[in-house]
Design an enzyme around this catalytic site. Structure first.
Site, PDB file in Angstrom:
ATOM      1  N   GLY A   7       0.815  -1.202   0.000  1.00 37.66           N
ATOM      2  CA  GLY A   7       0.000   0.000   0.000  1.00 37.66           C
ATOM      3  C   GLY A   7       0.851   1.254   0.000  1.00 37.66           C
ATOM      4  N   ALA A   8       0.362   2.288  -0.664  1.00 38.95           N
ATOM      5  CA  ALA A   8       1.049   3.582  -0.687  1.00 38.95           C
ATOM      6  C   ALA A   8       0.051   4.684  -0.357  1.00 38.95           C
ATOM      7  CB  ALA A   8       1.707   3.828  -2.039  1.00 38.95           C
ATOM      8  N   GLY A   9      -0.772   4.396   0.660  1.00 36.32           N
ATOM      9  CA  GLY A   9      -1.718   5.394   1.133  1.00 36.32           C
ATOM     10  C   GLY A   9      -1.085   6.274   2.187  1.00 36.32           C
ATOM     11  N   VAL A  11      -0.406   5.809   5.547  1.00 32.97           N
ATOM     12  CA  VAL A  11       0.618   5.210   6.409  1.00 32.97           C
ATOM     13  C   VAL A  11       1.778   4.658   5.584  1.00 32.97           C
ATOM     14  CG1 VAL A  11       1.096   3.384   8.083  1.00 32.97           C
ATOM     15  CG2 VAL A  11      -0.997   4.732   8.273  1.00 32.97           C
ATOM     16  N   GLY A  12       1.465   3.797   4.616  1.00 31.21           N
ATOM     17  CA  GLY A  12       2.522   3.216   3.798  1.00 31.21           C
ATOM     18  C   GLY A  12       3.264   4.250   2.986  1.00 31.21           C
ATOM     19  N   ASN A 103      -4.331  -1.598  12.501  1.00 33.76           N
ATOM     20  CA  ASN A 103      -4.994  -1.359  13.777  1.00 33.76           C
ATOM     21  C   ASN A 103      -5.595  -2.642  14.332  1.00 33.76           C
ATOM     22  OD1 ASN A 103      -4.500   1.456  13.838  1.00 33.76           O
ATOM     23  ND2 ASN A 103      -6.203   1.797  12.426  1.00 33.76           N
ATOM     24  N   LYS A 186      -2.161   0.602  22.285  1.00 27.24           N
ATOM     25  CA  LYS A 186      -2.655   1.421  21.175  1.00 27.24           C
ATOM     26  C   LYS A 186      -4.094   1.048  20.831  1.00 27.24           C
ATOM     27  CE  LYS A 186      -2.141   2.534  16.313  1.00 27.24           C
ATOM     28  NZ  LYS A 186      -1.465   2.276  15.024  1.00 27.24           N
ATOM     29  N   GLU A 269     -13.144   0.774   9.759  1.00 24.64           N
ATOM     30  CA  GLU A 269     -12.538  -0.404  10.377  1.00 24.64           C
ATOM     31  C   GLU A 269     -13.265  -0.790  11.668  1.00 24.64           C
ATOM     32  OE1 GLU A 269      -7.883  -0.472   9.159  1.00 24.64           O
ATOM     33  OE2 GLU A 269      -8.425   0.953  10.729  1.00 24.64           O
TER      34      GLU A 269
END
Length: 313
Positions: A7-9, A11-12, A103, A186, A269
């Site tokens: 993924g490159a959203g 976070v990534g 998460n 977390k 989520e």
């Protein structure tokens, strides 16, 4: 060390971009549309720690994966995990480390079952970031941290090697000998934050200013804390001392990313963050006699998702 970021959203894209900026060997596993965006516009990050544009970062589509990587970092949304685990199988060799930054905790069961527990590290990140309409990664505060470690605790050669790659890469990173405890902490904080801000549709400052708002947020944190304690991971006093003020701070603009999902009419989520915590609470035998705040928040989110599926949200 060859690193594959799934993924490159938000976070990534952020952590992968910082690693790439620091000269690490990074490839992003993306869908065709995101691959085209990155080839055309580069990976763009806006952050208090410095804006960067990385031209034409290395990407790969799932159908073109044909060799293992040293590290596979999962940064996708938890609800996308089932759809990608099989597709990344060619990237996982005998010595591959899998570092999930998702998460909750449910993803560990999925990854263990598919790849074997020995491959899967514990990990968590702390960052407030989003992918805006221009497909830019926007870092919304100054915190950007990754911790990782062996889930059974203790040091290892592979964790030391990973720490060498993560250190001095433009964000805070560190090996932890207590990473599962950190993941639980977390999780319970995020569950309380998401439940409160989504249920009441406001920031922490909005909620604190409302009658009974701060008390409601403290009650949510106590509910989540009780689950962690029953599971054998009671949150440390130092953690609670830091987190409780974050949930009750006057004037704070802090909210969960899940609230942004609601406001943007996108998928949440809820099942992985709140629903799984409720399921574990029931399994542990501490289900309350009447609906709790967590249950009400989860029902609220699932009602939203049902309406969204019918085009009504």
């Amino acid at each position: 060390m060859r690193i594959l970021i799934v993924g490159a959203g938000a976070v990534g894209g952020y952590f992968g971009g910082r690693l790439l900026q620091a000269g690490r060997n990074v490839t992003f596993l993306v869908r065709p549309g995101r691959a085209a965006e990155l080839a055309r516009d580069g990976l763009v990050i806006k952050s208090p720690h410095g804006d960067i544009t990385l031209s034409n970062p290395a990407t790969v589509l799932a159908e073109n994966l044909n060799h293992p990587f040293d590290v596979v970092i999962f940064s996708c949304k938890a609800y996308d995990l089932d759809g990608v685990v099989d597709s990344i199988a060619p990237a996982v060799g005998p010595e591959t480390m899998i570092l999930p930054l998702l998460n909750g905790m449910k993803h560990l069961d999925v990854l263990d079952q598919r790849f074997g527990r020995s491959h899967v590290l514990g990990g968590q990140c702390q960052i407030a970031a989003t992918l805006n309409d221009e497909r830019t990664v926007v870092h919304m505060n100054t915190r950007h941290l990754i911790s990782f470690g062996e889930r059974d605790g203790g040091p290892s050669d592979r964790i030391r090697a990973l720490a060498a790659v993560m250190t001095n890469a433009g964000f805070d990173a560190g090996a932890s000998e207590n990473v599962v405890q950190e993941m639980w902490e977390k999780w319970i904080f995020l569950s309380a934050l998401a439940s409160g801000t989504c249920l009441l549709r406001g920031t922490i400052g909005d909620i604190e200013a409302a009658p009974g708002g701060a008390d409601l947020m403290r009650a949510l944190l106590e509910e989540t804390r009780a689950v962690a304690e029953a599971a054998g991971y009671p949150p440390r006093a130092s953690f609670l001392d830091r987190m409780c003020p974050m949930l009750t701070s006057p004037g704070s603009s802090f909210s969960a990313s899940m609230l942004r999902d609601l406001e943007g009419n996108t998928r949440t989520e809820a099942d992985h963050v709140i629903g799984d915590l409720l399921q574990r609470r029931q399994t542990l035998g501490i289900e309350p006699a009447s609906p709790s705040l967590l249950q009400i928040a989860y029902t609220h989110l699932k009602t939203y998702e049902a309406r969204r599926a019918r085009g009504l949200a």
